[in-house]
Each structure stands twice: as structure tokens, then as C-alpha cells.
Design a protein around this motif. Structure first.
Motif, PDB file in Angstrom:
ATOM      1  N   GLY A  88     -13.948  -3.809  90.694  1.00 54.13           N
ATOM      2  CA  GLY A  88     -14.344  -4.994  91.417  1.00 54.13           C
ATOM      3  C   GLY A  88     -15.343  -5.823  90.642  1.00 54.13           C
ATOM      4  N   GLU A  89     -15.816  -6.870  91.286  1.00 51.51           N
ATOM      5  CA  GLU A  89     -16.800  -7.785  90.714  1.00 51.51           C
ATOM      6  C   GLU A  89     -17.983  -7.885  91.666  1.00 51.51           C
ATOM      7  OE1 GLU A  89     -16.638  -9.795  87.856  1.00 51.51           O
ATOM      8  OE2 GLU A  89     -14.813  -8.776  87.199  1.00 51.51           O
ATOM      9  N   ALA A  90     -19.177  -8.035  91.116  1.00 47.84           N
ATOM     10  CA  ALA A  90     -20.389  -8.149  91.927  1.00 47.84           C
ATOM     11  C   ALA A  90     -21.322  -9.181  91.315  1.00 47.84           C
ATOM     12  CB  ALA A  90     -21.094  -6.797  92.042  1.00 47.84           C
ATOM     13  N   ASP A  91     -22.175  -9.731  92.156  1.00 48.27           N
ATOM     14  CA  ASP A  91     -23.225 -10.649  91.714  1.00 48.27           C
ATOM     15  C   ASP A  91     -24.489 -10.243  92.460  1.00 48.27           C
ATOM     16  OD1 ASP A  91     -24.831 -12.655  90.822  1.00 48.27           O
ATOM     17  OD2 ASP A  91     -23.567 -14.309  91.510  1.00 48.27           O
ATOM     18  N   THR A  92     -25.354  -9.470  91.803  1.00 44.01           N
ATOM     19  CA  THR A  92     -26.542  -8.926  92.450  1.00 44.01           C
ATOM     20  C   THR A  92     -27.802  -9.423  91.749  1.00 44.01           C
ATOM     21  OG1 THR A  92     -26.562  -6.934  91.059  1.00 44.01           O
ATOM     22  CG2 THR A  92     -25.257  -6.848  93.087  1.00 44.01           C
ATOM     23  N   GLU A  93     -28.929  -9.337  92.447  1.00 39.14           N
ATOM     24  CA  GLU A  93     -30.185  -9.824  91.885  1.00 39.14           C
ATOM     25  C   GLU A  93     -30.622  -9.020  90.670  1.00 39.14           C
ATOM     26  OE1 GLU A  93     -33.210 -10.049  94.800  1.00 39.14           O
ATOM     27  OE2 GLU A  93     -32.192 -11.570  96.031  1.00 39.14           O
ATOM     28  N   ASP A  94     -30.387  -7.709  90.692  1.00 40.17           N
ATOM     29  CA  ASP A  94     -30.873  -6.878  89.585  1.00 40.17           C
ATOM     30  C   ASP A  94     -29.927  -6.848  88.390  1.00 40.17           C
ATOM     31  OD1 ASP A  94     -29.026  -5.561  91.149  1.00 40.17           O
ATOM     32  OD2 ASP A  94     -29.888  -3.573  90.807  1.00 40.17           O
ATOM     33  N   ARG A  95     -28.601  -7.006  88.625  1.00 41.10           N
ATOM     34  CA  ARG A  95     -27.642  -6.904  87.529  1.00 41.10           C
ATOM     35  C   ARG A  95     -26.941  -8.222  87.208  1.00 41.10           C
ATOM     36  NH1 ARG A  95     -26.825  -1.636  89.978  1.00 41.10           N
ATOM     37  NH2 ARG A  95     -26.991   0.035  88.426  1.00 41.10           N
ATOM     38  N   GLY A  96     -27.049  -9.223  88.050  1.00 40.74           N
ATOM     39  CA  GLY A  96     -26.323 -10.462  87.841  1.00 40.74           C
ATOM     40  C   GLY A  96     -24.831 -10.250  88.075  1.00 40.74           C
ATOM     41  N   PHE A 123     -19.766  -1.201  83.793  1.00 42.94           N
ATOM     42  CA  PHE A 123     -19.166  -1.214  82.461  1.00 42.94           C
ATOM     43  C   PHE A 123     -20.044  -2.008  81.506  1.00 42.94           C
ATOM     44  CE2 PHE A 123     -15.758  -0.999  85.603  1.00 42.94           C
ATOM     45  CZ  PHE A 123     -15.040   0.106  85.179  1.00 42.94           C
ATOM     46  N   ASP A 124     -20.005  -1.648  80.227  1.00 38.89           N
ATOM     47  CA  ASP A 124     -20.736  -2.428  79.238  1.00 38.89           C
ATOM     48  C   ASP A 124     -19.878  -3.603  78.778  1.00 38.89           C
ATOM     49  OD1 ASP A 124     -18.877  -1.474  77.375  1.00 38.89           O
ATOM     50  OD2 ASP A 124     -20.231   0.065  76.594  1.00 38.89           O
ATOM     51  N   ALA A 125     -20.386  -4.387  77.825  1.00 35.69           N
ATOM     52  CA  ALA A 125     -19.690  -5.587  77.370  1.00 35.69           C
ATOM     53  C   ALA A 125     -18.341  -5.261  76.742  1.00 35.69           C
ATOM     54  CB  ALA A 125     -20.559  -6.353  76.375  1.00 35.69           C
ATOM     55  N   ASP A 130     -20.577   2.359  81.631  1.00 37.52           N
ATOM     56  CA  ASP A 130     -21.963   2.212  81.186  1.00 37.52           C
ATOM     57  C   ASP A 130     -22.904   3.154  81.921  1.00 37.52           C
ATOM     58  OD1 ASP A 130     -24.218   1.135  79.916  1.00 37.52           O
ATOM     59  OD2 ASP A 130     -24.503  -0.325  81.516  1.00 37.52           O
ATOM     60  N   ASP A 131     -22.859   3.124  83.270  1.00 37.86           N
ATOM     61  CA  ASP A 131     -23.833   3.906  84.031  1.00 37.86           C
ATOM     62  C   ASP A 131     -23.359   4.051  85.468  1.00 37.86           C
ATOM     63  OD1 ASP A 131     -26.086   5.351  84.557  1.00 37.86           O
ATOM     64  OD2 ASP A 131     -27.475   3.657  84.509  1.00 37.86           O
ATOM     65  N   ALA A 132     -23.867   5.071  86.153  1.00 37.79           N
ATOM     66  CA  ALA A 132     -23.632   5.197  87.590  1.00 37.79           C
ATOM     67  C   ALA A 132     -24.341   4.054  88.301  1.00 37.79           C
ATOM     68  CB  ALA A 132     -24.153   6.542  88.086  1.00 37.79           C
ATOM     69  N   ALA A 133     -23.755   3.605  89.404  1.00 32.10           N
ATOM     70  CA  ALA A 133     -24.332   2.464  90.108  1.00 32.10           C
ATOM     71  C   ALA A 133     -24.456   2.756  91.598  1.00 32.10           C
ATOM     72  CB  ALA A 133     -23.489   1.211  89.849  1.00 32.10           C
ATOM     73  N   TYR A 134     -23.885   1.912  92.408  1.00 32.92           N
ATOM     74  CA  TYR A 134     -24.074   1.968  93.852  1.00 32.92           C
ATOM     75  C   TYR A 134     -23.436   3.217  94.460  1.00 32.92           C
ATOM     76  CZ  TYR A 134     -23.992  -2.750  92.054  1.00 32.92           C
ATOM     77  OH  TYR A 134     -24.173  -3.844  91.259  1.00 32.92           O
ATOM     78  N   ARG A 135     -24.143   3.779  95.414  1.00 33.18           N
ATOM     79  CA  ARG A 135     -23.606   4.942  96.123  1.00 33.18           C
ATOM     80  C   ARG A 135     -23.986   4.841  97.589  1.00 33.18           C
ATOM     81  NH1 ARG A 135     -23.635  11.155  93.870  1.00 33.18           N
ATOM     82  NH2 ARG A 135     -22.292  12.018  95.494  1.00 33.18           N
ATOM     83  N   GLU A 136     -23.009   5.120  98.469  1.00 30.42           N
ATOM     84  CA  GLU A 136     -23.279   5.050  99.896  1.00 30.42           C
ATOM     85  C   GLU A 136     -22.437   6.077 100.638  1.00 30.42           C
ATOM     86  OE1 GLU A 136     -22.191   0.855 100.357  1.00 30.42           O
ATOM     87  OE2 GLU A 136     -20.395   1.474 101.454  1.00 30.42           O
ATOM     88  N   THR A 137     -22.904   6.446 101.814  1.00 39.64           N
ATOM     89  CA  THR A 137     -22.175   7.377 102.662  1.00 39.64           C
ATOM     90  C   THR A 137     -22.352   6.950 104.103  1.00 39.64           C
ATOM     91  OG1 THR A 137     -21.868   9.733 103.196  1.00 39.64           O
ATOM     92  CG2 THR A 137     -24.130   8.965 102.907  1.00 39.64           C
ATOM     93  N   GLY A 138     -21.406   7.294 104.945  1.00 34.17           N
ATOM     94  CA  GLY A 138     -21.535   6.852 106.327  1.00 34.17           C
ATOM     95  C   GLY A 138     -20.407   7.328 107.221  1.00 34.17           C
ATOM     96  N   PHE A 139     -20.276   6.661 108.372  1.00 39.11           N
ATOM     97  CA  PHE A 139     -19.294   7.023 109.384  1.00 39.11           C
ATOM     98  C   PHE A 139     -18.727   5.761 110.028  1.00 39.11           C
ATOM     99  CE2 PHE A 139     -22.327  10.473 109.078  1.00 39.11           C
ATOM    100  CZ  PHE A 139     -21.523  11.593 109.002  1.00 39.11           C
ATOM    101  N   TRP A 140     -17.410   5.789 110.283  1.00 40.43           N
ATOM    102  CA  TRP A 140     -16.736   4.748 111.051  1.00 40.43           C
ATOM    103  C   TRP A 140     -16.407   5.290 112.436  1.00 40.43           C
ATOM    104  CZ3 TRP A 140     -13.956   0.048 109.362  1.00 40.43           C
ATOM    105  CH2 TRP A 140     -14.219  -0.310 108.044  1.00 40.43           C
ATOM    106  N   ARG A 141     -16.607   4.457 113.434  1.00 43.00           N
ATOM    107  CA  ARG A 141     -16.168   4.762 114.794  1.00 43.00           C
ATOM    108  C   ARG A 141     -15.556   3.494 115.383  1.00 43.00           C
ATOM    109  NH1 ARG A 141     -18.797   8.467 117.962  1.00 43.00           N
ATOM    110  NH2 ARG A 141     -19.385   6.855 119.458  1.00 43.00           N
ATOM    111  N   ILE A 142     -14.741   3.642 116.406  1.00 49.49           N
ATOM    112  CA  ILE A 142     -14.188   2.482 117.096  1.00 49.49           C
ATOM    113  C   ILE A 142     -14.079   2.814 118.576  1.00 49.49           C
ATOM    114  CG2 ILE A 142     -11.801   3.184 116.597  1.00 49.49           C
ATOM    115  CD1 ILE A 142     -11.167   0.128 116.409  1.00 49.49           C
ATOM    116  N   SER A 143     -14.541   1.890 119.415  1.00 50.89           N
ATOM    117  CA  SER A 143     -14.591   2.135 120.857  1.00 50.89           C
ATOM    118  C   SER A 143     -13.232   1.898 121.499  1.00 50.89           C
ATOM    119  CB  SER A 143     -15.637   1.214 121.498  1.00 50.89           C
ATOM    120  OG  SER A 143     -15.226  -0.142 121.406  1.00 50.89           O
ATOM    121  N   ALA A 144     -13.141   2.231 122.772  1.00 50.89           N
ATOM    122  CA  ALA A 144     -11.888   2.049 123.505  1.00 50.89           C
ATOM    123  C   ALA A 144     -11.478   0.585 123.586  1.00 50.89           C
ATOM    124  CB  ALA A 144     -12.017   2.640 124.906  1.00 50.89           C
ATOM    125  N   ASP A 145     -12.468  -0.336 123.512  1.00 45.97           N
ATOM    126  CA  ASP A 145     -12.151  -1.770 123.547  1.00 45.97           C
ATOM    127  C   ASP A 145     -12.151  -2.378 122.141  1.00 45.97           C
ATOM    128  OD1 ASP A 145     -14.830  -1.609 123.063  1.00 45.97           O
ATOM    129  OD2 ASP A 145     -15.431  -3.059 124.591  1.00 45.97           O
TER     130      ASP A 145
END
Length: 229
Positions: A88-96, A123-125, A130-145
């Protein structure tokens, strides 16, 4: 999803509409899609996440062919289950502006939630990892409506609670209701995310995040191919 919703990420992963729809019907396209899906599943159907050890409760599975049945309350999220990889592509304050790779594992254990694990790398140029980056974990739920609930914790020290709704049978949109940062975590605004199954059976997603001066702006997007499930 409209063109306005798509971040301008550029090659090699251009934004793609999620959720399908639109365009004229091509004769035989339905059969072609089924054949293509069957061909893709020849490899992915046999793959799954490996359990570490035998537990007294059902193991997580990212392949609906194995393990416990998917909880009936999660049928609206069924297409998400699997292991996905891509770039993917990203535009962040720390990495541009930069490219990143991502592996996403969406699994279940028969209970009324999906588990979510995402790892990314940059990735490098020259295009090498290049390096490990973003990491996240979580849960999805969906209600009856059909209200989506997505709780995600970032390794950087941020916890976010998203709410939303399905756009279609294979696309989901949600926005943050709560964003909490630890004392060492980055201060960030709210966000909107859209996930959807796109042409070819890939998983596409985009994230827009609130900028203090410019409002909601493109932040990240990616297109991931199914590896397992």
C-alpha cells in the motif's frame, strides 16, 4: 464508495473502489468470476494459521473450511476471514509519503467476534524491505441491527474505537468514536476506514485521518491478496 473517498496514493497500488456495483453486465462474466475464484482457492483453501499448542477451547482459524462454524452473528463479516498480504501507500507525519507491505490475519474461534492482527513493513528507495512498521491488533463485532464495532490497539500506544455499517455484502465503512493515546503514544485525530472485496477477490482498504488544519485527509491505503482461507 465515491471518487472523493479515495486517497491519491499512486502506483504501485492505486486506489480501487470497494463494494462492487456499477457498470454494464458482461455476458458470461458471472461464470468467469466463479471460475477465477475456484482457481484462486486451489492454493488458499488448504492454508490456515498454525496453532501453537492444543487448547481446551477451539483454536482460532482464518479458514472457514476448518475449525468451528462461524458464529451466525458474524455472517455480514464472513468475506473478511482469511490471511491477506500485499502493499500500500501512506502519507504520515513521521515518514512522509512511502510504500509499505502488510500482512493481515482475520480469524475466529466460533464466538461472536473476529480477531484482527495486522503487521506492516516499509521499503527503501531500491524497493527492498527496510524496517518493521505499523502493527495493530483488535476485534470486530456487529450488532443485530448491523452496527459495526471495531476496537483496535496500535503498538505505538494508541487505542481506537470505530463504529460504522456495511456498505454492501462485501464492503464496510466506519469512523472513530474514541481515540486514546498513552503518555508515550502519538497524538492523533480521528479517522475513517473503508474495507471491501474488490475485483479479483482482493481486499482493498483506505484510511482517511483528521488533520488539525486540513480536516479529513488521505492517510493510508492498500490492496491485499488472499493467502489463506
Amino acid at each position: 464508495m465515491t471518487e472523493r473517498d479515495q486517497p491519491n496514493t499512486g502506483d504501485p497500488t492505486p486506489p480501487v473502489p470497494v463494494g462492487g456495483g456499477g457498470g454494464s453486465v458482461v455476458p458470461g462474466s458471472g461464470n468467469a468470476a466463479v471460475d477465477a475464484a475456484a482457481e484462486r482457492s486451489e492454493a488458499t483453501a488448504r492454508r490456515n494459521i498454525a496453532p501453537f499448542s492444543e487448547l481446551p477451547v477451539p483454536e482460532d482459524t482464518a479458514n472457514l473450511r476448518f475449525g468451528p462454524d462461524l458464529h451466525p452473528g458474524l455472517l455480514a463479516l464472513l468475506p473478511l476471514v482469511g490471511v491477506w498480504e500485499g502493499e500500500g501507500e501512506a502519507d504520515t507525519e513521521d515518514r512522509g509519503q512511502h510504500r509499505f507491505g502488510q500482512q493481515l490475519i482475520v480469524a475466529h474461534d466460533g464466538e461472536n467476534y473476529l480477531t484482527w492482527t495486522s503487521r506492516a513493513w516499509t521499503f527503501d528507495a531500491g524497493g527492498a524491505v527496510d524496517d518493521a512498521a505499523y502493527r495493530e491488533t483488535g476485534f470486530w463485532r456487529i450488532s443485530a441491527d448491523d452496527q459495526l464495532e471495531f476496537l483496535v490497539a496500535h503498538a505505538s500506544g494508541v487505542i481506537e474505537m470505530y463504529y460504522g455499517a456495511p456498505i454492501s455484502q462485501s464492503a464496510w465503512e466506519m469512523t472513530t468514536d474514541v481515540v486514546l493515546a498513552s503518555p508515550t503514544g502519538p497524538k492523533r485525530g480521528g479517522a475513517k476506514r473503508i474495507y471491501g472485496i474488490v475485483e479479483g477477490g482482493d481486499l482493498g482498504w483506505v484510511e482517511e485521518r483528521v488533520h488539525p488544519e486540513r480536516g479529513l485527509v488521505p492517510h493510508m491505503s492498500a490492496r491485499l491478496r488472499r493467502i489463506a482461507g
